[in-house]
Write an enzyme that holds these catalytic residues in place. Structure first.
Site, PDB file in Angstrom:
ATOM      1  N   SER A  80      -4.483  -8.692   3.563  1.00  0.00           N
ATOM      2  CA  SER A  80      -3.369  -7.753   3.424  1.00  0.00           C
ATOM      3  C   SER A  80      -3.648  -6.379   4.023  1.00  0.00           C
ATOM      4  O   SER A  80      -2.719  -5.608   4.242  1.00  0.00           O
ATOM      5  CB  SER A  80      -2.997  -7.597   1.944  1.00  0.00           C
ATOM      6  OG  SER A  80      -4.018  -6.941   1.238  1.00  0.00           O
ATOM      7  N   LYS A 152      -5.204  -1.124  -1.317  1.00  0.00           N
ATOM      8  CA  LYS A 152      -4.041  -0.790  -0.496  1.00  0.00           C
ATOM      9  C   LYS A 152      -4.200   0.630   0.032  1.00  0.00           C
ATOM     10  O   LYS A 152      -5.118   1.359  -0.337  1.00  0.00           O
ATOM     11  CB  LYS A 152      -2.739  -0.879  -1.312  1.00  0.00           C
ATOM     12  CG  LYS A 152      -2.470  -2.232  -1.966  1.00  0.00           C
ATOM     13  CD  LYS A 152      -2.180  -3.331  -0.962  1.00  0.00           C
ATOM     14  CE  LYS A 152      -1.933  -4.672  -1.667  1.00  0.00           C
ATOM     15  NZ  LYS A 152      -1.806  -5.786  -0.684  1.00  0.00           N
TER      16      LYS A 152
END
Length: 267
Positions: A80, A152
């Site tokens: 991701s 993230k």
């Protein structure tokens, strides 16, 4: 003369050959060279083994404490955050980055606990010993992190208005377009349109591989709206520790340079 001769013969016949008399005050002291060498080797081996086990346990405890409070290895389990971070990378998370009044900034890559924002509260149960061992291995970067831990990029901080996308397909923060050079090649800033204001004390998180990232966008309309509380941030990813070919500090980004403060934008 005969009597003296008999005594003499008796004295000569009694001696070391007959052994010490009962009650003798002399004690036999064994020669160290007579000690069984196998016994000495066994004792030495046991001592060395015990010392090695103790030192090993001491080092493990020291590493766990260092990992808990200062610098934690973190195994990247998914793509991701590609190309910035790849599957199997081991990064070093700086846990002191936000401990002394500093807060996450736009563009920081952080590890955080997504409980209550990205995932529901985990149900209690299971083997506590196995869970403890798994957490210890994860804290040393030897196993995948807990299912509640995520990595993230911070895109919006408290008060920011984050919009996607403008007429040129770019992300905007407080009315300023962001040139996200770190995105995965071929990815758009977002396939989902959104216009949100980040509440104070929370963060808007997005992965660099936007087409392969479940992030704040996936929780729009749910309780919390995908906003991650600042206190849930575990630390900032500052270094790459593995593989050796990529060893070094994580490159920063200038993408958010020039973003106006939230108050100035809303005013």
């Amino acid at each position: 003369m005969d009597t003296e001769a008999q005594h003499t013969e008796r004295d000569r016949s009694s001696g070391p050959a007959d052994g010490p008399e009962e009650g003798s005050r002399f004690t036999h002291v064994p020669d160290p060279q007579d000690t069984d060498p196998d016994t000495l080797a066994s004792t030495s081996t046991s001592t060395d083994w015990g010392r090695s086990v103790f030192l090993g346990m001491l080092c493990t405890v020291a590493l766990l404490l260092f990992s808990t409070f200062v610098l934690q290895p973190f195994l990247i389990p998914s793509g991701s955050m590609e190309p910035t971070l790849r599957v199997g990378d081991r990064v070093l998370v700086n846990k002191l980055a936000y401990r002394f009044g500093s807060e996450p900034r736009r563009g920081d890559v952080v590890v955080f606990d997504g409980t209550g924002s990205f995932v529901q509260e985990p149900e209690s149960g299971g083997n506590p010993v196995a869970a403890l061992l798994r957490d210890a291995a994860a804290s040393l970067g030897l196993a995948e992190p807990a299912g509640t831990d995520f990595v993230k990029r911070v895109v919006g901080v408290g008060g920011d208005r984050v919009v996607c996308c403008d007429e040129r397909g770019r992300l905007e923060v407080n009315g300023t377009p962001v040139d996200e050079e770190y995105l995965h090649p071929g990815d758009r800033p977002s396939g989902v349109a959104f216009d949100i204001v980040v509440p104070d004390g929370t963060l808007w998180m997005m992965g660099d591989h936007r087409s392969n990232s479940r992030d704040s966008r996936d929780h729009l309309g749910r309780p919390g709206g995908g906003m991650v509380p600042v206190e849930r941030v575990i630390g900032r990813v500052d270094w790459l520790g593995w593989p050796l070919g990529r060893l070094g500090s994580l490159e920063g980004t200038e993408a958010f340079t020039g973003i106006r403060p939230a108050d100035a934008h809303h005013g």
